[in-house]
Design a protein around this motif. Structure first.
Motif, PDB file in Angstrom:
ATOM      1  N   GLU A 195       0.755  -1.037   0.121  1.00 36.78           N
ATOM      2  CA  GLU A 195       0.414   0.141  -0.268  1.00 36.78           C
ATOM      3  C   GLU A 195       1.048   1.650   0.078  1.00 36.78           C
ATOM      4  O   GLU A 195       0.055   2.014  -0.372  1.00 36.78           O
ATOM      5  CB  GLU A 195      -0.943  -0.050   1.246  1.00 36.78           C
ATOM      6  CG  GLU A 195      -1.784   0.733   1.642  1.00 36.78           C
ATOM      7  CD  GLU A 195      -2.878   0.233   3.101  1.00 36.78           C
ATOM      8  OE1 GLU A 195      -3.405   0.199   2.900  1.00 36.78           O
ATOM      9  OE2 GLU A 195      -1.722   1.442   4.045  1.00 36.78           O
TER      10      GLU A 195
ATOM     11  N   ARG B  31      -3.960   2.380  -3.230  1.00 33.36           N
ATOM     12  CA  ARG B  31      -3.156   3.457  -3.754  1.00 33.36           C
ATOM     13  C   ARG B  31      -2.540   4.096  -2.457  1.00 33.36           C
ATOM     14  O   ARG B  31      -2.965   3.776  -1.163  1.00 33.36           O
ATOM     15  CB  ARG B  31      -3.880   4.700  -3.843  1.00 33.36           C
ATOM     16  CG  ARG B  31      -4.781   5.458  -2.854  1.00 33.36           C
ATOM     17  CD  ARG B  31      -6.424   5.850  -3.352  1.00 33.36           C
ATOM     18  NE  ARG B  31      -6.708   7.305  -1.853  1.00 33.36           N
ATOM     19  CZ  ARG B  31      -7.191   6.787  -1.015  1.00 33.36           C
ATOM     20  NH1 ARG B  31      -8.202   4.823  -1.281  1.00 33.36           N
ATOM     21  NH2 ARG B  31      -8.082   6.738  -0.093  1.00 33.36           N
TER      22      ARG B  31
ATOM     23  N   PRO C  74      -1.614   6.110   0.390  1.00 36.96           N
ATOM     24  CA  PRO C  74      -2.879   7.097   1.196  1.00 36.96           C
ATOM     25  C   PRO C  74      -1.971   8.538   1.234  1.00 36.96           C
ATOM     26  O   PRO C  74      -0.938   8.564   1.283  1.00 36.96           O
ATOM     27  CB  PRO C  74      -2.435   6.623   2.487  1.00 36.96           C
ATOM     28  CG  PRO C  74      -1.679   5.081   3.081  1.00 36.96           C
ATOM     29  CD  PRO C  74      -0.963   5.174   1.301  1.00 36.96           C
TER      30      PRO C  74
ATOM     31  N   ILE D 229       5.504   9.047   4.707  1.00 38.99           N
ATOM     32  CA  ILE D 229       3.333   8.763   5.162  1.00 38.99           C
ATOM     33  C   ILE D 229       3.132   9.687   5.573  1.00 38.99           C
ATOM     34  O   ILE D 229       1.998  10.200   4.986  1.00 38.99           O
ATOM     35  CB  ILE D 229       3.258   8.452   6.969  1.00 38.99           C
ATOM     36  CG1 ILE D 229       3.444   6.879   7.148  1.00 38.99           C
ATOM     37  CG2 ILE D 229       2.061   8.597   7.404  1.00 38.99           C
ATOM     38  CD1 ILE D 229       3.678   5.734   8.303  1.00 38.99           C
TER      39      ILE D 229
ATOM     40  N   THR E 252      -5.044   2.891   7.557  1.00 33.21           N
ATOM     41  CA  THR E 252      -4.941   2.326   6.796  1.00 33.21           C
ATOM     42  C   THR E 252      -3.966   1.037   7.186  1.00 33.21           C
ATOM     43  O   THR E 252      -3.767   1.178   8.108  1.00 33.21           O
ATOM     44  CB  THR E 252      -4.282   2.717   5.476  1.00 33.21           C
ATOM     45  OG1 THR E 252      -2.677   3.088   6.247  1.00 33.21           O
ATOM     46  CG2 THR E 252      -4.341   4.102   4.949  1.00 33.21           C
ATOM     47  N   ARG E 253      -3.457   0.264   6.321  1.00 34.59           N
ATOM     48  CA  ARG E 253      -3.299  -1.190   6.818  1.00 34.59           C
ATOM     49  C   ARG E 253      -1.276  -1.018   7.525  1.00 34.59           C
ATOM     50  O   ARG E 253      -1.311  -1.404   8.648  1.00 34.59           O
ATOM     51  CB  ARG E 253      -2.405  -1.289   5.675  1.00 34.59           C
ATOM     52  CG  ARG E 253      -3.811  -2.786   4.770  1.00 34.59           C
ATOM     53  CD  ARG E 253      -3.401  -3.555   3.766  1.00 34.59           C
ATOM     54  NE  ARG E 253      -4.433  -3.595   2.442  1.00 34.59           N
ATOM     55  CZ  ARG E 253      -5.214  -3.511   1.743  1.00 34.59           C
ATOM     56  NH1 ARG E 253      -5.286  -2.654   1.901  1.00 34.59           N
ATOM     57  NH2 ARG E 253      -6.441  -3.765   1.406  1.00 34.59           N
TER      58      ARG E 253
END
Lengths: 254, 254, 254, 254, 254, 254
Positions: free
Chosen positions: A86, A226, A228, A244, B46-47
């Motif tokens: 991800e 997608r 994040p 992130i 999210t994961r």
């Protein structure tokens, strides 16, 4: 192409085994690079260690992903795999995932053989996570103490071969996966002593990584894989925080 | 008894909502204590964030487990739950687990309603992880931007009620779970506007924590939920490293 | 709060065992009341007896539901449970349901241990009915004749402990449920002789009943767990006929 | 051979429909006999009514089983079926079971069409009970009020045909089951207006009953479908009590 | 009515066994006709042989379908069944399908017993193909060499009975299917030596064929079991080519 | 290495599309060779055609297997795949299998998009056969007539892209497979118009074939994927008969 073998354990000797088993099957244009987790435990074998190892794998990938074409998370339970898929743009392959999917093309049902009973439940969760119970004939493990983890494949070779043969005879396994990073390379050695196809997970993972790089799939821009949206973080490692928070975007045109 | 609400997100306002929803259903002998993750992201969705949050939950539990009788991991996807259940001796309950198991006693199939589409896949994995798809009528989420996460239940109240009603009408949900820590307390407010039983996950988790403390089950000493044997670690937080290395044993007779 | 333990068997001695096991775990504000089926068989152990016992449980609840805050159907296979949940407004909990859901919070997979082979298929249907096979490591039962059913837990204690230990060793059970109303109270006695958490179904059911009463969910007014519309009946017991025909509505503001 | 159609509802007009639909497909050597439940509700449509109806079906079979070669429980949800199969020595067939198994030979996936939304959850449980979800394309029901239940197939004919056609178009049903005793005989009337094979449950049940009688399988003497050992009873109907207590054995050489 | 038993193996002695077992259960109006595959292998026991046999079954049906009212594909794995059901207008029943569906009406879980280990995986695929694993207690086979396949039921009778008894005792089979065309007729001989109902697949198939003919379902004209539109072919057998190309339509008003 | 693309359809233009899509992703040491079925139908789209095509694929492989290192069965439903894997010693890969397994490494759930409704049920059977429903978000197909099959990807390009986008939006597909040999090469053309990774089945199959050749697994000598023992045949094609009868052994040291 450059393929990163990311060992989420802290044992460099296991990384060496992985690289040694990976290179013979790699294509001529493939360069294998490897990294050993800087933090964590010598050998992941519990749910807690897998969780910690998965988070560390993300940190490592945050630091190294831009220098490679694909990465392999090289512990059999695939710690952090879906999260990595991800968060990063390159293909990320799990060693267990690659082993199981490759095994699917060699028969109907595979058995997973490993060297420590503690790994059983973690591997069971892993088969679940990939939705592959319908293809799994069973998981069998030794239940013996062992010495240094990097030597376990030599120490237990005969017992592991016997266990694999039992999986074939009693569980009707069509294919056997010799699972766990410390067993990297064992399949090639014992090929003639088990009467069904064997899968060496790191070898399978290298070929799957090469396949994905060659197929060159696009990164999703919608849906749950997608990347994040940027989000603030507190107290995370620098590279992971930057990824992130999307602070890496200016310098990298991914 | 003391029950720890462990918010694996860094938003203290959400912790406040959780405590406010927990206290009214707690028994007279229960003392609710709460903690907000010192590291991580404001709201896990999210994961990757769940993985990071799960590892941080282990660190927090390593620091605080000996001072409470049970702990609740208070994010709907239950980050780190099974790892915590393995590593610590007190009962550890997941907020989603408690919500879904409680919902099972109020009908045959529950729907999960939440406020952000990004949560959908994480919640799907969570239903999988608990083996409860056979009881789940579906997961529905809003797909709208929102302001501060601690205010989202006020901002979106009408839309969430409408979504719950659609789950009842179109998915034949017998029970509705209003999921996600930021929705703590909403169920009590909208009880009369949805024609089936509602479950507030933190309220359910408090009652399940009380139940487990009262039933006083022993910690496993064999199998995969026994405490793992001591293992060396590198670079982990002090309390977590001590727990994994079993350096806490002299001082604590757990 | 008042919680009704409804024993759908006709053996009062089993009701006594249930009450004795229930009271120690009940909260200070809980009053346990109990009833023994006035009709039926001494101990339900077949599909036919479960069907008959379930219908009798409905009759009993029709008579007593308005005097209690929640009811427990106290036979392991949960005879009549979903029908009762549909027909009455108070929470109705099944003893097997409560045991299995509680067990889910103590590990990943539970085993069910019981004292009579005849119960096996009924219990298998029960795991099915609750959609919990993914969490069940197996069902094991003794296959020996036994004396009075209310004494069976004393008579067979050693054999049941041995069977539970085999479930742990051979089936990898993380949790053991000692199932069947005649085993009520046994878990507390043998706690130290089985190395994983034990669940005593009636104890679990009491805590789940208390939890539901505290959470105070509304009765569904739409969907399949709403109270069915009034319908004429022929030849049914008075209270049950009144409930189905809605002749109770004038006098009771439920 | 004599085949008993046991209508567990109290509406004699529905029994007449069942007999009228059964006779045309019965073989020349088959004699159809029928009975209407003396107690219960006019038309079973909830879990509670199914439970009560199942228990009454056992009572009726206890009275009549020795006079017929096979029995059909003629309500779509098969109330009491497995219990009856256990308790009696003749073949007992469920109308829904016969319909679904017959449908399996006419395509891969069947749809169930019925006339009342309340029946949906009961039918869903029924597909579960027979382990046939893998063959079921869906359950669709009208959601309209209706007049006398024995007239519903006339009143709603056009709407039921339309619903069946939607199941074919939208759910890819290969076969359509027109379910519910009040629809007995409808399939023959609307055969040309639905472009896939139709199954009339009572017709299918008659042929399956004839098949089982011709195949003449023995009654199990071990396992969970053997006749249970004699057990005392309290307060049950005479014939059923006698059957459970094995008081019928002297006079009947079954 | 005329029912065709199509043996997709080339061994006429097995066809004789099938006919001998079929005739005693057939109704008075049924005429059993039989055909042996003109091409293929003496006894299908591998995936490849089943594929080849299935294609040959289509050729044979193309030649003979218009002269019979229903056809039975009389090898236990049902080679070519769904293709035949799609391509022809008469009911086509598989011998394993008929056996398993019939067994479903005699208990909850059936075991399949056969005489050659090589058949195990083919039968496993067959249970899969019919979506009936939820009803299957297991597949057990002898693992011994044997003489002429048409004599194997005599040669191995005692061992097959013992194997069936183990399935009852160890796998909790409620019903036993004696599977494989060469075992046709064995069930009748050993009925008293196995304590649960037995199913003889060809006998079950005859009754199911009769049932379908009596019920007279229409051929689908939409969906995936309608007859496919005409398509050109190259190099196929004449009758099959004509059927696919719809060259048979002028002369046959099906 | 030499990889055989075996088109089990008789349309040479489709073989050309397959080769054109295969060559760009093949490694430098790979030589792609291709063959078109000499018998059968222009384009397999029903169960019957798949069965016939599978049997013809075995004939073709019997003729050509000894000249290549691996073979790809290049029709999406993988006709004859498991039979070929059993009968021959080289790796045999199915185009749908390769596509689905590759898709598994690019997300959690894939959707299958194709151009003809008739293919839907065949593809559904194919997902079943590989045990991959847990990873499949759905199958969607156009329902329009089309011109020559080799031109369908040009004719329907816009509609197929729209359908893929609906699968992403409505079914939450993480990955899209553009399925069916006539769509070979389309994925590369429309890559930028669908916001998730695309899989071109023939491209995936080439990479998987290369991977298996590089990993060099042994052929099973026990279990159900060993080469079956020699068996007499009647009326089969020469090469296939020789392979089954093991008449090829003297001349070939496989």
């Amino acid at each position: 192409m450059r393929i990163l073998i990311l060992n989420p354990n802290t044992t460099a000797g296991v990384t060496d085994l992985l690289v040694a088993a990976a290179r013979p099957v790699a294509g001529p244009a493939t360069r294998i690079v490897a990294t050993t987790a800087p933090r964590g435990v010598p050998y992941i074998s519990t749910r807690g260690e897998a969780l910690i190892g998965g988070a560390i794998a993300l940190e490592t990938l945050a630091e190294q992903h831009s220098e490679v074409d694909a990465a392999i998370i090289a512990a059999f339970g695939d710690p952090g795999l879906f999260a990595a898929r991800e968060l990063f743009d390159i293909p990320v392959i799990g060693m267990s995932e690659a082993a199981m999917l490759t095994a699917c093309m060699l028969g109907q049902r595979f058995s997973i053989i490993t060297f420590a009973a503690a790994l059983g439940s973690w591997y069971r969760d892993c088969v679940d996570m990939h939705g592959l119970w319908g293809r799994c004939a069973g998981i069998r493990s030794l239940d013996e103490s062992f010495g240094p983890v990097a030597d376990v494949q030599v120490e237990k070779e005969a017992m592991l071969v016997a266990l694999a043969n039992r999986a074939v005879q009693e569980d009707d396994a069509d294919v056997v996966i010799l699972a766990g990073a410390p067993l990297a390379g064992l399949a090639a050695k014992v090929r003639d002593r088990i009467p069904v196809p064997l899968v060496d997970p790191i070898a399978a993972a290298v070929k799957q990584a090469e396949a994905l790089v060659a197929l060159n799939p696009r990164k999703a821009t919608v849906g749950t894989f997608r990347r994040p949206a940027a989000k603030p973080t507190t107290g995370l490692g620098d590279a992971l925080a930057a990824r992130i928070e999307m602070r890496d975007l200016p310098e990298a045109a991914e």
